[in-house]
Design a protein around this motif. Structure first.
Motif, PDB file in Angstrom:
ATOM      1  N   ALA A   1       0.829  -1.207   0.000  1.00  0.00           N
ATOM      2  CA  ALA A   1       0.000   0.000   0.000  1.00  0.00           C
ATOM      3  C   ALA A   1       0.861   1.254   0.000  1.00  0.00           C
ATOM      4  O   ALA A   1       0.580   2.221  -0.727  1.00  0.00           O
ATOM      5  N   THR A   2       1.923   1.256   0.811  1.00  0.00           N
ATOM      6  CA  THR A   2       2.799   2.434   0.873  1.00  0.00           C
ATOM      7  C   THR A   2       3.480   2.679  -0.461  1.00  0.00           C
ATOM      8  O   THR A   2       3.542   3.820  -0.953  1.00  0.00           O
ATOM      9  N   ALA A   3       4.004   1.622  -1.078  1.00  0.00           N
ATOM     10  CA  ALA A   3       4.704   1.768  -2.356  1.00  0.00           C
ATOM     11  C   ALA A   3       3.755   2.244  -3.448  1.00  0.00           C
ATOM     12  O   ALA A   3       4.086   3.145  -4.236  1.00  0.00           O
ATOM     13  N   ILE A   4       2.551   1.663  -3.510  1.00  0.00           N
ATOM     14  CA  ILE A   4       1.592   2.048  -4.561  1.00  0.00           C
ATOM     15  C   ILE A   4       1.127   3.486  -4.370  1.00  0.00           C
ATOM     16  O   ILE A   4       1.032   4.261  -5.336  1.00  0.00           O
ATOM     17  N   LEU A   5       0.826   3.885  -3.133  1.00  0.00           N
ATOM     18  CA  LEU A   5       0.401   5.258  -2.876  1.00  0.00           C
ATOM     19  C   LEU A   5       1.515   6.245  -3.189  1.00  0.00           C
ATOM     20  O   LEU A   5       1.274   7.317  -3.773  1.00  0.00           O
ATOM     21  N   THR A   6       2.745   5.896  -2.829  1.00  0.00           N
ATOM     22  CA  THR A   6       3.879   6.773  -3.123  1.00  0.00           C
ATOM     23  C   THR A   6       4.034   6.961  -4.631  1.00  0.00           C
ATOM     24  O   THR A   6       4.222   8.085  -5.114  1.00  0.00           O
ATOM     25  N   LEU A   7       3.960   5.858  -5.375  1.00  0.00           N
ATOM     26  CA  LEU A   7       4.067   5.956  -6.834  1.00  0.00           C
ATOM     27  C   LEU A   7       2.901   6.749  -7.423  1.00  0.00           C
ATOM     28  O   LEU A   7       3.089   7.576  -8.321  1.00  0.00           O
ATOM     29  N   GLY A   8       1.689   6.499  -6.927  1.00  0.00           N
ATOM     30  CA  GLY A   8       0.524   7.204  -7.453  1.00  0.00           C
ATOM     31  C   GLY A   8       0.631   8.702  -7.284  1.00  0.00           C
ATOM     32  O   GLY A   8       0.350   9.471  -8.211  1.00  0.00           O
TER      33      GLY A   8
ATOM     34  N   SER B   1       7.958  -5.651  -9.479  1.00  0.00           N
ATOM     35  CA  SER B   1       7.940  -4.207  -9.782  1.00  0.00           C
ATOM     36  C   SER B   1       6.845  -3.886 -10.781  1.00  0.00           C
ATOM     37  O   SER B   1       6.220  -2.817 -10.717  1.00  0.00           O
ATOM     38  N   LEU B   2       6.589  -4.816 -11.727  1.00  0.00           N
ATOM     39  CA  LEU B   2       5.509  -4.602 -12.696  1.00  0.00           C
ATOM     40  C   LEU B   2       4.164  -4.498 -11.989  1.00  0.00           C
ATOM     41  O   LEU B   2       3.323  -3.659 -12.331  1.00  0.00           O
ATOM     42  N   ILE B   3       3.948  -5.336 -10.983  1.00  0.00           N
ATOM     43  CA  ILE B   3       2.691  -5.288 -10.228  1.00  0.00           C
ATOM     44  C   ILE B   3       2.559  -3.940  -9.512  1.00  0.00           C
ATOM     45  O   ILE B   3       1.522  -3.269  -9.579  1.00  0.00           O
ATOM     46  N   LEU B   4       3.630  -3.530  -8.825  1.00  0.00           N
ATOM     47  CA  LEU B   4       3.598  -2.261  -8.094  1.00  0.00           C
ATOM     48  C   LEU B   4       3.393  -1.084  -9.038  1.00  0.00           C
ATOM     49  O   LEU B   4       2.575  -0.186  -8.771  1.00  0.00           O
ATOM     50  N   VAL B   5       4.122  -1.090 -10.153  1.00  0.00           N
ATOM     51  CA  VAL B   5       4.056   0.044 -11.080  1.00  0.00           C
ATOM     52  C   VAL B   5       2.700   0.095 -11.772  1.00  0.00           C
ATOM     53  O   VAL B   5       2.156   1.179 -12.004  1.00  0.00           O
TER      54      VAL B   5
ATOM     55  N   MET C   1      10.416   3.342 -16.708  1.00  0.00           N
ATOM     56  CA  MET C   1      11.655   3.645 -15.989  1.00  0.00           C
ATOM     57  C   MET C   1      11.572   3.166 -14.540  1.00  0.00           C
ATOM     58  O   MET C   1      12.518   2.568 -14.007  1.00  0.00           O
ATOM     59  N   ALA C   2      10.412   3.404 -13.909  1.00  0.00           N
ATOM     60  CA  ALA C   2      10.243   2.970 -12.527  1.00  0.00           C
ATOM     61  C   ALA C   2      10.291   1.453 -12.418  1.00  0.00           C
ATOM     62  O   ALA C   2      10.907   0.894 -11.500  1.00  0.00           O
ATOM     63  N   ALA C   3       9.632   0.752 -13.366  1.00  0.00           N
ATOM     64  CA  ALA C   3       9.612  -0.712 -13.307  1.00  0.00           C
ATOM     65  C   ALA C   3      11.015  -1.290 -13.430  1.00  0.00           C
ATOM     66  O   ALA C   3      11.394  -2.214 -12.686  1.00  0.00           O
ATOM     67  N   VAL C   4      11.803  -0.753 -14.368  1.00  0.00           N
ATOM     68  CA  VAL C   4      13.174  -1.246 -14.541  1.00  0.00           C
ATOM     69  C   VAL C   4      14.014  -0.927 -13.310  1.00  0.00           C
ATOM     70  O   VAL C   4      14.779  -1.777 -12.819  1.00  0.00           O
ATOM     71  N   LEU C   5      13.860   0.288 -12.777  1.00  0.00           N
ATOM     72  CA  LEU C   5      14.626   0.686 -11.589  1.00  0.00           C
ATOM     73  C   LEU C   5      14.302  -0.215 -10.404  1.00  0.00           C
ATOM     74  O   LEU C   5      15.206  -0.691  -9.707  1.00  0.00           O
ATOM     75  N   PHE C   6      13.012  -0.490 -10.199  1.00  0.00           N
ATOM     76  CA  PHE C   6      12.617  -1.307  -9.054  1.00  0.00           C
ATOM     77  C   PHE C   6      13.020  -2.772  -9.242  1.00  0.00           C
ATOM     78  O   PHE C   6      13.149  -3.508  -8.270  1.00  0.00           O
ATOM     79  N   GLY C   7      13.190  -3.194 -10.509  1.00  0.00           N
ATOM     80  CA  GLY C   7      13.633  -4.550 -10.733  1.00  0.00           C
ATOM     81  C   GLY C   7      15.120  -4.730 -10.539  1.00  0.00           C
ATOM     82  O   GLY C   7      15.580  -5.760 -10.030  1.00  0.00           O
ATOM     83  N   LEU C   8      15.902  -3.705 -10.916  1.00  0.00           N
ATOM     84  CA  LEU C   8      17.361  -3.825 -10.850  1.00  0.00           C
ATOM     85  C   LEU C   8      17.922  -3.453  -9.482  1.00  0.00           C
ATOM     86  O   LEU C   8      18.909  -4.054  -9.038  1.00  0.00           O
ATOM     87  N   ALA C   9      17.308  -2.459  -8.823  1.00  0.00           N
ATOM     88  CA  ALA C   9      17.892  -1.944  -7.581  1.00  0.00           C
ATOM     89  C   ALA C   9      18.051  -3.009  -6.500  1.00  0.00           C
ATOM     90  O   ALA C   9      19.096  -3.064  -5.837  1.00  0.00           O
ATOM     91  N   PRO C  10      17.067  -3.889  -6.271  1.00  0.00           N
ATOM     92  CA  PRO C  10      17.231  -4.862  -5.180  1.00  0.00           C
ATOM     93  C   PRO C  10      18.102  -6.065  -5.552  1.00  0.00           C
ATOM     94  O   PRO C  10      18.379  -6.899  -4.702  1.00  0.00           O
ATOM     95  N   LEU C  11      18.496  -6.174  -6.844  1.00  0.00           N
ATOM     96  CA  LEU C  11      19.185  -7.381  -7.283  1.00  0.00           C
ATOM     97  C   LEU C  11      20.501  -7.578  -6.546  1.00  0.00           C
ATOM     98  O   LEU C  11      20.844  -8.695  -6.132  1.00  0.00           O
ATOM     99  N   ARG C  12      21.272  -6.505  -6.385  1.00  0.00           N
ATOM    100  CA  ARG C  12      22.572  -6.639  -5.722  1.00  0.00           C
ATOM    101  C   ARG C  12      22.400  -7.113  -4.284  1.00  0.00           C
ATOM    102  O   ARG C  12      23.180  -7.932  -3.778  1.00  0.00           O
ATOM    103  N   VAL C  13      21.353  -6.602  -3.610  1.00  0.00           N
ATOM    104  CA  VAL C  13      21.091  -7.035  -2.237  1.00  0.00           C
ATOM    105  C   VAL C  13      20.775  -8.521  -2.202  1.00  0.00           C
ATOM    106  O   VAL C  13      21.254  -9.276  -1.345  1.00  0.00           O
ATOM    107  N   ALA C  14      19.960  -8.990  -3.150  1.00  0.00           N
ATOM    108  CA  ALA C  14      19.547 -10.384  -3.152  1.00  0.00           C
ATOM    109  C   ALA C  14      20.709 -11.324  -3.428  1.00  0.00           C
ATOM    110  O   ALA C  14      20.777 -12.436  -2.894  1.00  0.00           O
ATOM    111  N   LEU C  15      21.651 -10.893  -4.270  1.00  0.00           N
ATOM    112  CA  LEU C  15      22.767 -11.755  -4.645  1.00  0.00           C
ATOM    113  C   LEU C  15      23.946 -11.633  -3.698  1.00  0.00           C
ATOM    114  O   LEU C  15      24.911 -12.394  -3.820  1.00  0.00           O
ATOM    115  N   ALA C  16      23.868 -10.673  -2.762  1.00  0.00           N
ATOM    116  CA  ALA C  16      25.035 -10.388  -1.922  1.00  0.00           C
ATOM    117  C   ALA C  16      25.425 -11.578  -1.067  1.00  0.00           C
ATOM    118  O   ALA C  16      26.600 -11.879  -0.873  1.00  0.00           O
TER     119      ALA C  16
END
Length: 887
Positions: free
Chosen positions: A85-92, A415-419, A463-478
């Motif tokens: 809810a927070t992410a969707i409202l922020t994007l909206g 990210s597609l769902i959120l965006v 742009m938002a969908a790609v950013l939200f997909g790539l940004a957490p990747l490094r954290v997940a693979l760390a």
């Protein structure tokens, strides 16, 4: 993906049957049962692989995987409803605000006129008109003689199109029994064909219609919808425009609203030669209309470049024709007079909008861009925090064979769902905000989002969908697959790099918030200064409306207004009534030099001789509540046969009668046609707008000069001023049923229109600043809450070895305050640059206003403290023994 004849269960049963048959055959050959089963499985191969091949057979593999990832993402987000809810409202909010402002910018500055080949259209402009002429706009209007000469050539512009409003506001129109007001233009016969405007119904005009001054009209799609309910039988119906019967012959295509910047034209008629329908609604001057009066430059011109002709070539063809035609009816130029110079301006957009709205909209777009950046970084931080808590899940998936591509695809699906959800919310918010923006800015042109706005919004969403997909990747693979074997929360979730990145993002958000709060604070203080500016009159109880009667003589005009004022004075609740030519607070004014004591006055210190003038009726200043400092107000006894009188303001007296008594002195127009004796001096007050500075001004009595045209009625009433309008409308229609009240409103609302741009600017800047505060608070809270949850074991150890709760609270608050301090230090320099950029938009406040900066700094500090309080309290409530047992 598609329905198949065999299900996966059927196929599994088929494999089982096949293996059993194969084992039975091997047993018949002498193998033991266990050995036969093993050999049957070995010869068949991998059962899961066969089932996977069956599952993928006939499917679009990529799409199928995406759908599986989307379903998984939906289940995952349902488990974190607060985050979703927070992410969707922020994007909206972030994307919706950008879409709304861009939609207005697109309609005002970027969108082309809905005509064929708009890039070849040009507005005609001039350096200055010849000496001895009167203009509506010194650079944009021309005489009829100039238009007639230019339209006869065809090598430069083909055609040249003329257009002129029927009134400087709105014109009286009646269809059926009820009169109303509407925007109307007179245009040349080539208006629709020359511009390439499509007609939805009927036909446009011809040059023959212009020559014959045909009483026909084309109405706009909006007016057809609003007034006629899209009646398909509208052709042939009659409109009465200022009492003249006009037959509707066409409906313009949807989207075309004319070529007048800031106005949405309701109907067009061919150029007329009638006293009732003179250009700009002006009365005839010495019996001459705009066609016969060559000294009145009132027509606007637009043209289309001839085929194969550049602007330079067109000007070379037009310049000599223009300079000859400019002096038709004026004689030869004065000695030393520079000839007027013609120029061509781009006409693919509406004129005037760039000057009026360009700079504010660009600044707002920059501000809302910062809001979007804050919103996007907020969601990125929330995603990083959420995925940090899921790191063990990602490690298990890697240990089971998932690769980087599989994780990236999963992140992109989430990210597609959120965006998508945020985009739907953003579009709804943008639709509502766009209508509010148009209303606040009083932009009559359509602001409806078009393909450009849609592409802009889709671009931001992608742009938002790609950013939200790539940004957490490094954290997940760390952590890698080996993290799945670790059991310590303390070791599995700590990452100094992630912590530094989160703090940096918070600092940058704080800096952007400071910039937005400083800009909003400066504009809000400007708005308060404007709203609290003394106007020099008593606005409460004042209501104003226009009247445009069809009057043919001066005595008839005076008799009409005397009759109208007497009827209005007799209404219950009316204290006083007067009339004026130029409405106060409408930006209109009549400026010229004025004779003082029979000559043009000498002025000291290079001051200007320009005087603003207006025509007013009896009890004018008493009705307005403007103090009369010396002498008297106009009275009913000031008639055409009595001595001509005038009233001046303080500025006039100080500039032209310094240290003298102005009462009884003679003043008059520059041409000497009208002379009057000063009978009163009034206090300086606001005239054209709230933010103007007073200049010398003089008022004439309406009954003593040849006024036969439109006037504005000012009434002072007891109680609600607008409540008197139905009675006033009835009184007017008892005199003439064709006349509506033109633009009725309170005088306060009329003055407020002069600061509508500042109001819009300040409201939006304040809203964006508040939105930035909310987003920054959300981001800071999420970051600190995540860090506290990751440091639970550390905090438990600290408290186990003697740390007090107050020390733990201070540890969390100190980190937040240090981030705030860094954000303020980084944000103040760009905020100062923003203040300088806003200089032209400020009133009564300096770009380096200390209160605005203090408000921004204190505001950011309070937000940081409030966002840190809950995580700090949570940290202080950690049970040391439970935290240690968790490890």
């Amino acid at each position: 993906m598609f329905r198949r004849k065999r299900s996966a269960e059927d196929f599994a049963e088929e494999i089982k049957t096949h293996l059993e048959l194969e084992a039975d055959e091997l047993r018949s050959e002498g193998l033991a049962e266990a050995q036969a089963r093993r050999r049957a499985r070995s010869e068949f191969g991998s059962v899961p692989a066969a089932q996977e091949r069956f599952y993928l057979k006939g499917r679009w593999v990529g799409l199928d995987r995406l759908l599986r990832d989307v379903r998984f993402g939906l289940r995952s987000l349902r488990q974190s409803p607060g985050f979703a809810a927070t992410a969707i409202l922020t994007l909206g909010l972030g994307i919706g605000a950008n879409t709304a402002v861009f939609s207005v910018m697109n309609a005002v500055l970027l969108r082309s006129l809905p005509v064929s080949d708009p890039d070849r259209l040009v507005y005609l402009r001039t350096s200055q008109p010849p000496h001895g002429t009167g203009t509506i706009d010194s650079n944009e209007t021309f005489s009829y003689a100039v238009y007639d000469a230019l339209r006869q050539q065809s090598r430069g512009l083909s055609p040249v199109v003329a257009y002129v409003p029927l009134s400087n506001s709105k014109v009286a129109v009646r269809y059926g029994a009820d009169p109303e007001e509407a925007e109307g233009d007179m245009v040349s016969g080539t208006f629709f064909s020359g511009l390439g405007v499509k007609l939805l119904r009927g036909h446009g005009f011809s040059e023959q219609d212009e020559t014959n001054h045909a009483a026909i009209a084309v109405i706009s799609y909006n007016y057809w919808t609003r007034r006629f309910g899209r009646d398909p039988d509208v052709m042939g119906k009659v409109l009465y425009v200022d009492g003249v019967a006009i037959t509707i012959v066409g409906v313009a295509a949807e989207g075309f609203e004319g070529v007048e910047g800031g106005r949405s034209t309701d109907f067009w008629i061919p150029l007329q030669s009638r006293p009732e329908l003179n250009a700009w609604g002006s009365p005839l001057e010495d019996g001459k209309d705009y066609i016969e009066n060559q000294t009145w430059w009132c027509l606007r011109l637009i043209g289309r470049l001839a085929e194969g002709t550049t602007r330079t070539q067109a000007l070379a063809q037009l310049q000599p024709i223009y300079q000859r035609a400019a002096y038709v009816g004026l004689g030869t130029p004065m000695a030393g007079e520079k000839p007027p110079v013609l120029s061509l301006a781009d006409a693919k957009n509406l004129p005037g909008y760039n000057q009026q709205y360009g700079n504010p909209l660009r600044i707002l777009m920059a501000m809302v861009g910062l809001v979007l950046l804050i919103a996007l970084t907020n969601v990125v931080m929330l995603l990083m925090a959420r995925n940090g808590a899921r790191q063990r899940e990602f490690s298990v998936r890697q240990a089971l064979g998932a690769g980087r591509g599989d994780l990236l695809r999963q992140f992109l699906a989430e990210s597609l769902i959120l965006v998508t959800a945020g985009g739907v919310l953003a579009w709804g918010f943008a639709e509502m905000a766009t209508r509010l923006l148009g209303s606040w800015a009083q932009i009559e042109s359509s602001l409806a989002p078009d393909r450009t706005v849609l592409l802009f919004t889709l671009g931001v969403l992608v742009m938002a969908a790609v950013l939200f997909g790539l940004a957490p990747l490094r954290v997940a693979l760390a952590g890698g697959a080996e993290l799945a074997l670790k059991t310590s929360a303390a070791t599995s979730n700590t990452d100094a790099g992630k912590s530094r990145a989160g703090r940096l993002i918070v600092v940058l958000q704080m800096a952007m918030c400071v910039v937005l709060l400083v800009g909003g604070g400066l504009l809000i203080r400007t708005l308060r200064n404007l709203q609290n500016t003394p106007l020099g009159m008593q606005l409460d109880g004042l209501v104003v409306f226009g009247v445009k009667p069809n009057i043919q003589s001066i005595p008839e005009g005076v008799a009409f207004y005397v009759n109208l004022m007497n009827r209005l004075r007799a209404l219950p609740g009316v204290e006083s009534v007067t009339v004026m030519e130029e409405r106060l607070g409408s930006w209109s004014s009549d400026n010229s030099d004025m004779m003082v004591e029979g000559k043009l006055p000498d002025v000291a210190n290079g001051s200007s001789r320009t005087v603003r003038s207006n025509v007013a009726g009896p009890d004018f200043f008493r009705t307005l509540g403007v103090p009369v400092l010396a002498g008297r107000d106009f009275a009913d006894s000031d008639t055409a046969t009595s001595p001509h009188v005038g009233i001046i303001n303080q500025q006039f007296a100080q500039r032209f009668f310094p240290n003298q008594n102005p009462l009884g002195r003679s003043i008059g127009t520059e041409d000497g046609r009208y002379k009057m004796t000063v009978v009163g001096v009034v206090k300086d007050h606001k005239y054209r707008s709230i933010d103007e500075e007073p200049i010398p001004m003089a008022w004439y009595m309406y009954a003593q000069i040849p006024m036969t045209g439109a006037m504005h009625v000012e009434m002072r009433v007891h109680g609600d001023p607008l409540a008197i309008l139905p009675s006033a409308r009835k009184a007017l229609q008892q005199i003439n049923p064709n006349l509506p009240l033109i633009r009725p409103m309170t005088q306060r609302a009329q003055y407020d229109e002069t600061i509508s741009g500042q109001v819009l600017f300040a409201r939006l800047a304040g809203f964006f600043g508040l939105l930035a505060v909310v987003l920054v608070a959300t981001g800071l809270y999420g970051t600190l809450a995540y860090r506290v949850s990751m440091r639970t074991a550390e905090i438990g150890v600290r408290m186990a070895v003697g740390a007090r709760r107050g020390q733990v609270v201070w540890m969390i608050l100190k980190g937040s305050l240090l981030l705030t301090l860094a954000g303020v230090v980084i944000g103040v320099p760009p905020a100062m640059l923003v203040g300088r950029a806003l200089t032209s938009s400020l009133y009564g406040v300096k770009p380096l206003d200390a209160m605005s900066y203090l408000f921004a700094v204190v505001g950011v500090a309070l937000v940081a403290f409030a966002a840190s309080a809950v995580p700090a309290r949570r940290a202080a409530s950690v049970d040391p023994m439970r935290a240690l047992r968790t490890e």
